[in-house]
Design a protein around this motif. Structure first.
Motif, PDB file in Angstrom:
ATOM      1  N   THR A  33      98.287  23.186  26.595  1.00  0.00           N
ATOM      2  CA  THR A  33      97.434  23.047  27.785  1.00  0.00           C
ATOM      3  C   THR A  33      97.398  24.121  28.801  1.00  0.00           C
ATOM      4  N   LEU A  34      96.341  24.811  29.295  1.00  0.00           N
ATOM      5  CA  LEU A  34      96.209  25.724  30.212  1.00  0.00           C
ATOM      6  C   LEU A  34      96.395  25.138  31.641  1.00  0.00           C
ATOM      7  N   CYS A  35      96.860  26.095  32.410  1.00  0.00           N
ATOM      8  CA  CYS A  35      96.677  25.785  34.049  1.00  0.00           C
ATOM      9  C   CYS A  35      96.761  26.861  34.785  1.00  0.00           C
ATOM     10  N   CYS A  68      85.882  38.923  32.724  1.00  0.00           N
ATOM     11  CA  CYS A  68      86.533  37.925  33.250  1.00  0.00           C
ATOM     12  C   CYS A  68      85.901  37.263  34.833  1.00  0.00           C
ATOM     13  N   PRO A  69      85.701  36.240  34.869  1.00  0.00           N
ATOM     14  CA  PRO A  69      85.199  35.353  35.896  1.00  0.00           C
ATOM     15  C   PRO A  69      86.115  35.389  37.135  1.00  0.00           C
ATOM     16  N   GLN A  70      87.484  35.963  36.994  1.00  0.00           N
ATOM     17  CA  GLN A  70      88.473  36.073  38.075  1.00  0.00           C
ATOM     18  C   GLN A  70      88.467  37.212  38.810  1.00  0.00           C
ATOM     19  N   SER A  71      87.803  38.364  38.328  1.00  0.00           N
ATOM     20  CA  SER A  71      87.902  39.606  39.004  1.00  0.00           C
ATOM     21  C   SER A  71      87.038  39.579  40.130  1.00  0.00           C
ATOM     22  N   TYR A 108     105.536  34.581  26.653  1.00  0.00           N
ATOM     23  CA  TYR A 108     104.591  35.170  27.451  1.00  0.00           C
ATOM     24  C   TYR A 108     103.560  35.730  27.059  1.00  0.00           C
ATOM     25  N   ASN A 109     102.358  35.520  27.561  1.00  0.00           N
ATOM     26  CA  ASN A 109     100.878  35.806  27.047  1.00  0.00           C
ATOM     27  C   ASN A 109     100.426  37.157  27.640  1.00  0.00           C
ATOM     28  N   HIS A 110     100.104  38.158  26.522  1.00  0.00           N
ATOM     29  CA  HIS A 110      99.624  39.382  27.334  1.00  0.00           C
ATOM     30  C   HIS A 110      98.641  39.977  26.110  1.00  0.00           C
ATOM     31  N   ASN A 111      97.374  39.836  26.388  1.00  0.00           N
ATOM     32  CA  ASN A 111      96.599  40.286  25.410  1.00  0.00           C
ATOM     33  C   ASN A 111      96.172  41.936  25.210  1.00  0.00           C
ATOM     34  N   LEU A 112      96.035  42.313  24.248  1.00  0.00           N
ATOM     35  CA  LEU A 112      95.629  43.597  23.741  1.00  0.00           C
ATOM     36  C   LEU A 112      94.083  43.573  23.948  1.00  0.00           C
ATOM     37  N   VAL A 117      99.162  34.284  18.301  1.00  0.00           N
ATOM     38  CA  VAL A 117      97.949  35.150  18.434  1.00  0.00           C
ATOM     39  C   VAL A 117      96.557  34.516  18.933  1.00  0.00           C
ATOM     40  N   PRO A 118      96.413  34.591  20.000  1.00  0.00           N
ATOM     41  CA  PRO A 118      95.036  33.882  20.532  1.00  0.00           C
ATOM     42  C   PRO A 118      93.882  34.703  20.125  1.00  0.00           C
ATOM     43  N   ILE A 119      92.980  33.946  19.565  1.00  0.00           N
ATOM     44  CA  ILE A 119      91.668  34.751  19.274  1.00  0.00           C
ATOM     45  C   ILE A 119      90.612  34.177  20.148  1.00  0.00           C
ATOM     46  N   ASN A 120      90.057  34.766  21.267  1.00  0.00           N
ATOM     47  CA  ASN A 120      89.277  34.086  22.103  1.00  0.00           C
ATOM     48  C   ASN A 120      87.664  34.730  21.807  1.00  0.00           C
ATOM     49  N   MET A 121      86.946  33.843  21.824  1.00  0.00           N
ATOM     50  CA  MET A 121      85.346  34.009  21.653  1.00  0.00           C
ATOM     51  C   MET A 121      84.956  34.088  23.290  1.00  0.00           C
ATOM     52  N   SER A 170      91.056  29.952  20.463  1.00  0.00           N
ATOM     53  CA  SER A 170      91.299  30.127  21.923  1.00  0.00           C
ATOM     54  C   SER A 170      90.174  29.510  22.832  1.00  0.00           C
ATOM     55  N   ALA A 171      89.783  30.637  23.545  1.00  0.00           N
ATOM     56  CA  ALA A 171      88.572  30.413  24.566  1.00  0.00           C
ATOM     57  C   ALA A 171      87.233  30.429  23.434  1.00  0.00           C
ATOM     58  N   GLY A 172      86.209  29.460  23.924  1.00  0.00           N
ATOM     59  CA  GLY A 172      84.928  29.556  23.183  1.00  0.00           C
ATOM     60  C   GLY A 172      84.602  28.390  22.470  1.00  0.00           C
ATOM     61  N   LEU A 207      89.828  25.373  30.604  1.00  0.00           N
ATOM     62  CA  LEU A 207      90.779  26.607  30.247  1.00  0.00           C
ATOM     63  C   LEU A 207      91.436  26.982  31.545  1.00  0.00           C
ATOM     64  N   LEU A 208      91.226  28.341  32.288  1.00  0.00           N
ATOM     65  CA  LEU A 208      91.790  28.625  33.141  1.00  0.00           C
ATOM     66  C   LEU A 208      90.721  28.161  34.311  1.00  0.00           C
ATOM     67  N   THR A 209      89.480  28.738  34.222  1.00  0.00           N
ATOM     68  CA  THR A 209      88.336  28.494  35.078  1.00  0.00           C
ATOM     69  C   THR A 209      87.031  28.093  34.426  1.00  0.00           C
ATOM     70  N   THR A 210      87.059  28.087  33.034  1.00  0.00           N
ATOM     71  CA  THR A 210      85.785  27.578  32.305  1.00  0.00           C
ATOM     72  C   THR A 210      86.193  26.341  31.434  1.00  0.00           C
ATOM     73  N   GLY A 211      85.203  25.718  30.857  1.00  0.00           N
ATOM     74  CA  GLY A 211      85.299  24.474  30.252  1.00  0.00           C
ATOM     75  C   GLY A 211      85.717  24.673  28.936  1.00  0.00           C
TER      76      GLY A 211
HETATM   77  C1  DTB Z   1      94.365  33.501  26.045  1.00  0.00           C
HETATM   78  O1  DTB Z   1      94.208  34.386  25.089  1.00  0.00           O
HETATM   79  N1  DTB Z   1      93.140  32.767  26.251  1.00  0.00           N
HETATM   80  C2  DTB Z   1      93.462  32.227  27.672  1.00  0.00           C
HETATM   81  C3  DTB Z   1      95.050  32.287  27.940  1.00  0.00           C
HETATM   82  N2  DTB Z   1      95.491  33.144  26.743  1.00  0.00           N
HETATM   83  C4  DTB Z   1      95.468  32.621  29.103  1.00  0.00           C
HETATM   84  C5  DTB Z   1      92.438  32.259  28.716  1.00  0.00           C
HETATM   85  C6  DTB Z   1      91.201  31.934  28.605  1.00  0.00           C
HETATM   86  C7  DTB Z   1      90.159  32.043  29.673  1.00  0.00           C
HETATM   87  C8  DTB Z   1      88.923  31.887  29.464  1.00  0.00           C
HETATM   88  C9  DTB Z   1      88.278  31.898  30.729  1.00  0.00           C
HETATM   89  C10 DTB Z   1      88.479  31.239  31.946  1.00  0.00           C
HETATM   90  O2  DTB Z   1      88.757  29.948  31.619  1.00  0.00           O
HETATM   91  O3  DTB Z   1      88.730  31.677  33.085  1.00  0.00           O
END
Ligand code: DTB
Ligand code: SAM
Ligand code: SF4
Length: 360
Positions: free
Chosen positions: A58-60, A74-77, A164-168, A233-237, A276-278, A304-308
């Motif tokens: 679960t993300l927070c 990114c919506p957070q920029s 620790y998560n850090h994506n390429l 290995v998170p694969i985000n859409m 992951s996301a999407g 997720l972090l800010t999206t559904g």
């Molecule tokens: C990852 O690869 N995906 C997660 C987590 N690591 C931190 C984040 C997805 C974020 C999606 C956009 C949002 O909710 O802000």
């Protein structure tokens, strides 16, 4: 080729971990007929995992919005007007509360994300305390706070941070189209520091950014050719958010997304590959194809972090329909031990300035 030949082929070709993939070899995997690719990926998956178990995290968002970076997705920029309400660093107490709720709904890992370029010195006591408190609940811990210095990685590891998560994010060639405020090399260096400090690595990327198949292959090649494969290995859409430069990006063919999961599974046979996301935009059938292709982890919980994200009960229903069980994580012998530990830690915190002033 007969099914039996193919079975032998997959076992001999892809059974072990490799770190010497060439772009052409990866593109050849992408070019396999869809059924052959999925069949191979599923065989590789079964060599190392129970195919009917999926890990749930679960993300927070512990610090939301106003990020100085320019990641185009990114919506957070702070550079894009996405209408997101910015929030300061969450209080430790509130983070613990969210982690308890995540645990109660069945998550085994709690991932805390901050919209930072990198953590500041003053942030470290708060985030390390978060790690300690969340760990005391019997949850695995993960953080994603941006770039780390050696010392910060060591501090997090000392606090007991598991991942620790850090994506390429994408291939080195396409990267400059998406982010200009930090380099690919910066990202690789943070991953090295996380590894050197002894934490597990969670590193993946995003697809659907307008990249080509060769970029998806390039991303997976970078990840698989690291000295050690990331454990996760998170694969985000891409989640298209209004106000970001990628809001009108063309949809990626869903089969191309599934191919990406399958190729990741084959190239990193012992890693958890996270769908992951999407997921909110994916049908149940598409998600089940992703599990068949070797995905064995998801983000679980309505945000997720800010999206559904799909509702937890929808995911549990999907798991039940597919005969999937959540993967277990048991650090404590029994529940009373967890509660006793937590009670003691919370009592200890009462006189601690960080407990109440974490948001300052
Ligand atoms: C990852 O690869 N995906 C997660 C987590 N690591 C931190 C984040 C997805 C974020 C999606 C956009 C949002 O909710 O802000
Ligand atoms: N700020 C830190 C950083 O970028 O290093 C950590 C948080 S950041 C939100 C973590 C990851 O979320 C990004 O690397 C990216 O892969 C993913 N992400 C962010 N926005 C996304 C979106 N709109 N769709 C899909 N994935 C996204
Ligand atoms: Fe900031 Fe991370 Fe979003 Fe990039 S992905 S803008 S670094 S929060």
């Amino acid at each position: 080729m007969t099914a039996a030949q193919q079975m032998t082929n997959a076992s001999s070709l892809y059974a072990g971990e490799r770190h010497d993939w060439t772009r052409q070899q990866v593109l050849d995997l992408f070019a396999l007929p869809f059924n052959d690719l999925l069949f191979t990926a599923q065989q590789v998956h079964r060599m190392h995992f129970d195919p009917n178990r999926v890990q749930v995290s679960t993300l927070c968002s512990i610090k939301t919005g106003a990020c100085p970076e320019d990641c185009a997705y990114c919506p957070q920029s702070a550079r894009y007007d996405t209408g997101l309400e910015r929030e300061q660093l969450m209080k430790v107490e509130k983070v613990v509360e969210e982690a308890r709720a995540a645990r109660a709904s069945g998550a085994t890992r709690f991932c805390m994300g901050a919209a930072w370029r990198s953590p500041k010195k003053k942030d470290m006591p708060y985030v390390t305390r978060m790690v300690r408190e969340v760990k005391a609940l019997g949850l695995e811990t993960c953080m994603t706070l941006g770039m780390l210095k050696d010392e910060q990685a060591r501090e997090l590891a000392e606090a007991g941070l598991d991942y620790y998560n850090h994506n390429l994010d994408t291939s080195p060639e396409y990267y400059g189209e998406i982010i200009t405020t930090r380099t690919y090399q910066d990202r690789l260096e943070t991953l090295d520091r996380v590894r050197a400090a002894g934490m597990k690595v969670c590193a993946g990327g995003i697809v659907g950014l307008g990249e080509g198949e060769k970029d998806r292959a390039g991303l997976l090649m970078q990840l698989a050719n690291l000295p050690e494969h990331p454990e996760s290995v998170p694969i985000n859409m891409l989640v298209k958010v209004a106000g970001t430069p990628l809001e009108d990006e063309k949809d990626l063919d869903p089969f191309e997304f599934i191919r990406c999961i399958a190729v990741a599974r084959i190239m990193m046979p012992k890693s958890h590959v996270r769908l992951s996301a999407g997921r909110e935009a994916m049908s149940d059938e598409m998600q089940s194809l992703a599990f068949l292709a070797g995905a064995n982890s998801i983000f679980y919980g309505e945000k997720l972090l800010t999206t559904g994200n799909p509702e937890a009960n929808e995911d549990m229903q999907l798991f039940a329909r597919l005969g999937i069980q959540p993967e277990e994580y048991q650090q404590y012998a029994d529940e009373s031990e967890v509660e006793a530990d937590l009670g003691a830690r919370i009592a200890e915190q009462e006189n601690d300035p960080y407990f109440y002033d974490a948001a300052k």
